[in-house]
Motif scaffolding. Structure first.
Motif, short mmCIF file in Angstrom:
data_model
loop_
_atom_site.label_atom_id
_atom_site.label_comp_id
_atom_site.label_asym_id
_atom_site.label_seq_id
_atom_site.Cartn_x
_atom_site.Cartn_y
_atom_site.Cartn_z
N ILE A 354 0.83 -0.98 -0.09
CA ILE A 354 0.01 0.14 -0.06
C ILE A 354 0.77 1.21 -0.14
CG2 ILE A 354 -1.60 1.51 1.41
CD1 ILE A 354 -2.95 -1.26 2.17
N LEU A 355 2.01 1.40 0.81
CA LEU A 355 3.03 2.40 0.75
C LEU A 355 3.47 2.63 -0.82
CD1 LEU A 355 5.16 2.10 4.01
CD2 LEU A 355 3.41 3.79 3.40
N VAL A 356 3.76 1.60 -1.24
CA VAL A 356 4.42 1.54 -2.69
C VAL A 356 3.37 1.99 -3.68
CG1 VAL A 356 5.35 0.09 -4.52
CG2 VAL A 356 6.11 -0.31 -2.37
N LYS A 369 6.19 -4.72 -5.62
CA LYS A 369 5.53 -4.91 -6.99
C LYS A 369 5.21 -3.62 -7.50
CE LYS A 369 3.17 -9.30 -5.57
NZ LYS A 369 3.79 -9.27 -4.31
N LEU A 370 5.83 -3.39 -8.70
CA LEU A 370 6.00 -2.06 -9.33
C LEU A 370 5.38 -2.25 -10.75
CD1 LEU A 370 9.35 -0.45 -8.08
CD2 LEU A 370 7.06 0.34 -7.66
N LEU A 378 8.92 6.01 -9.94
CA LEU A 378 9.34 5.44 -8.75
C LEU A 378 10.28 4.31 -8.79
CD1 LEU A 378 8.70 5.23 -5.64
CD2 LEU A 378 6.79 3.88 -6.02
N LYS A 379 10.36 3.73 -9.69
CA LYS A 379 11.07 2.45 -10.02
C LYS A 379 12.38 2.93 -10.32
CE LYS A 379 11.69 -1.86 -12.88
NZ LYS A 379 13.09 -1.66 -12.93
N THR A 380 12.69 4.13 -10.74
CA THR A 380 14.05 4.74 -11.00
C THR A 380 14.78 4.96 -9.69
OG1 THR A 380 13.45 6.58 -11.20
CG2 THR A 380 13.63 5.72 -13.31
N ALA A 381 13.83 5.26 -8.69
CA ALA A 381 14.49 5.69 -7.44
C ALA A 381 14.79 4.42 -6.69
CB ALA A 381 13.46 6.54 -6.61
N ILE A 382 14.07 3.48 -6.68
CA ILE A 382 14.08 2.25 -5.87
C ILE A 382 15.24 1.62 -6.58
CG2 ILE A 382 12.91 0.14 -5.10
CD1 ILE A 382 10.55 1.57 -4.82
#
Length: 437
Positions: A354-356, A369-370, A378-382
């Motif tokens: 839920i945060l993600v 799960k992205l 967001l994926k680039t940051a993670i």
């Protein structure tokens, strides 16, 4: 965006009026009632935003999902802006009327723990399996006198958002070192393009990139000494860091209206494709994702320094201010069970997803799960946090100090950016705040 960041402004220096303080504590006391409808157990959650639903959608979504999964528990959510929130908690701690679960600065939490107002969460976190899923650095950061007094509210993953198109259109490649960034700034300034979008007006807290610079100049090794007075802020390493900020300023890296621009205006500047970098964190991912710059957006942990001190290959990916539990919760078995259930849900895989889904990184070891399309930003940051050899500090530097010192840190950085303070004067400003503690 994490609420404590949005509210770290100069207004924290203004005293809260007596009337407001009384109203606030009455509000906290009122929402601490155990009475629930239909036999439900009621727990109270007090946060650092006046409108939690709109300002902190991740927390709101977790609460809603928890209540759906646990119909026998009702979570009463309340919130105030940071200054009022902290003032209310301070008064409530004195009268032992704290909310059941609440967000608070680490320094305030440690004072409450010393005053015997907070629960030692070690048994709860261990029993629910949460403890083993948290980073060791997070547990250490929220431990005092052998007690774990808090659990991470959300993550602070900060750095520079990048518009790759601006770099490419100007014949520039992605920088790696400070000298690379300096050359980028000179090139873009000559073409009338802003390098780093920042905004000092009403948002002096918005210097996240430069807080991680402190770690690249030895903050972690100096932290204990800065806290006990054996180390000084106006040391050669930090002054050298401020000198690099001045170099960037002189290279034209910042907008000419940085002093009058707010953080939100700085974000808008980047979203409109008018700046190559944005000083921010993961909370900006959703807005970037919905903007025209999304296809060209990337995330960068910031420059490495040849004259830095200590580890350079780091990213600021730490826990923000903690969630804590009032000690009096342990006196009510039903309430204690409900709080345990809430914490177990918050740090479960479902809670972390839920945060993600709301633009926040997980704070446990959960593998998120992205959606590669809808969450590409967001994926680039993670992904940046998972590169080989990248490590994270234990805490964001300003979170270790009282509010007055944190404010001085922000003012020292923006003072140099705005050419109002020399590097030595900037370091001295923070040292004075430390001396006053």
């Amino acid at each position: 965006m994490p609420g404590q960041n949005l509210s770290w402004s100069r207004r924290l220096r203004r005293p809260v009026g007596a009337g407001l303080a009384v109203t606030a504590i009455l509000s906290l006391a009122a929402c601490s009632s155990d009475a629930g409808e239909g036999g439900k157990t009621t727990i109270t959650l007090s946060m650092q935003n006046a409108d939690v639903k709109s300002a902190d959608p991740a927390t709101w979504a977790i609460v809603e999902a928890f209540e759906e999964a646990n119909p026998d528990v009702d979570v009463e959510v309340s919130g105030q802006p940071v200054a009022e929130h902290l003032q209310s908690l301070s008064i409530a701690a004195q009268s032992d009327t704290l909310p059941d679960v609440f967000w608070v600065y680490k320094a305030n939490a440690e004072e409450m723990l010393e005053g015997d107002r907070l629960m030692d969460l070690s048994p709860v976190l261990d029993e629910t399996g949460i403890l083993e899923r948290l980073p060791d650095s997070t547990v250490a950061n929220y431990t005092a006198d052998g007690k774990v007094f808090g659990a991470p509210y959300q993550g602070l993953l900060t750095g520079l958002w990048v518009n790759n198109k601006i770099l490419a259109d100007n014949g520039l490649s992605m920088p790696k070192t400070f000298d690379d960034l300096l050359e980028v700034a000179r090139t873009l300034d000559a073409k009338g393009v802003v390098t780093i979008s920042d905004g000092a007006s009403q948002s002096a807290f918005s210097v996240w990139q430069f807080l991680v610079w402190l770690d690249r100049f030895g903050f972690q090794d100096k932290a204990d000494g800065l806290l006990d007075g054996s180390e000084k802020w106006d040391n050669p390493d930090f002054i050298r860091m401020y000198e690099h900020i001045a170099e960037l300023r002189d290279a034209g890296a910042f907008s000419s209206n940085v002093s009058t621009q707010t953080y939100q205006q700085a974000v808008d500047q980047f979203l409109q494709g008018k700046a190559a970098f944005l000083d921010s964190g993961v909370w900006a991912a959703s807005a970037i994702q919905e903007s025209e710059v999304a296809p060209d957006a990337d995330f960068w942990r910031g420059p490495e320094f040849s004259d830095g001190t200590g580890e350079q290959n780091i990213v600021m990916n730490v826990a923000s201010a903690p969630l804590v539990v009032a000690k009096k919760v342990a006196e009510d078995d039903a309430k204690l069970d409900a709080v345990k259930e809430f914490l177990e849900f918050y740090y479960s895989d479902e809670g972390q997803q839920i945060l993600v889904d709301n633009g926040q990184p997980p704070v446990t070891d959960y593998e998120p799960k992205l959606d590669p399309v809808k969450q590409s930003v967001l994926k680039t940051a993670i992904d940046e946090t998972r590169e080989d050899g990248v490590t994270s500090p234990e805490s964001q530097p300003d979170l270790l100090f009282p509010v007055d010192v944190s404010n001085a840190i922000y003012d020292s950085i923006y003072g140099v950016i705005q050419d109002q303070l020399s590097p030595s004067e900037a370091a001295a400003l923070v040292q004075k705040a430390l001396d006053n503690q």
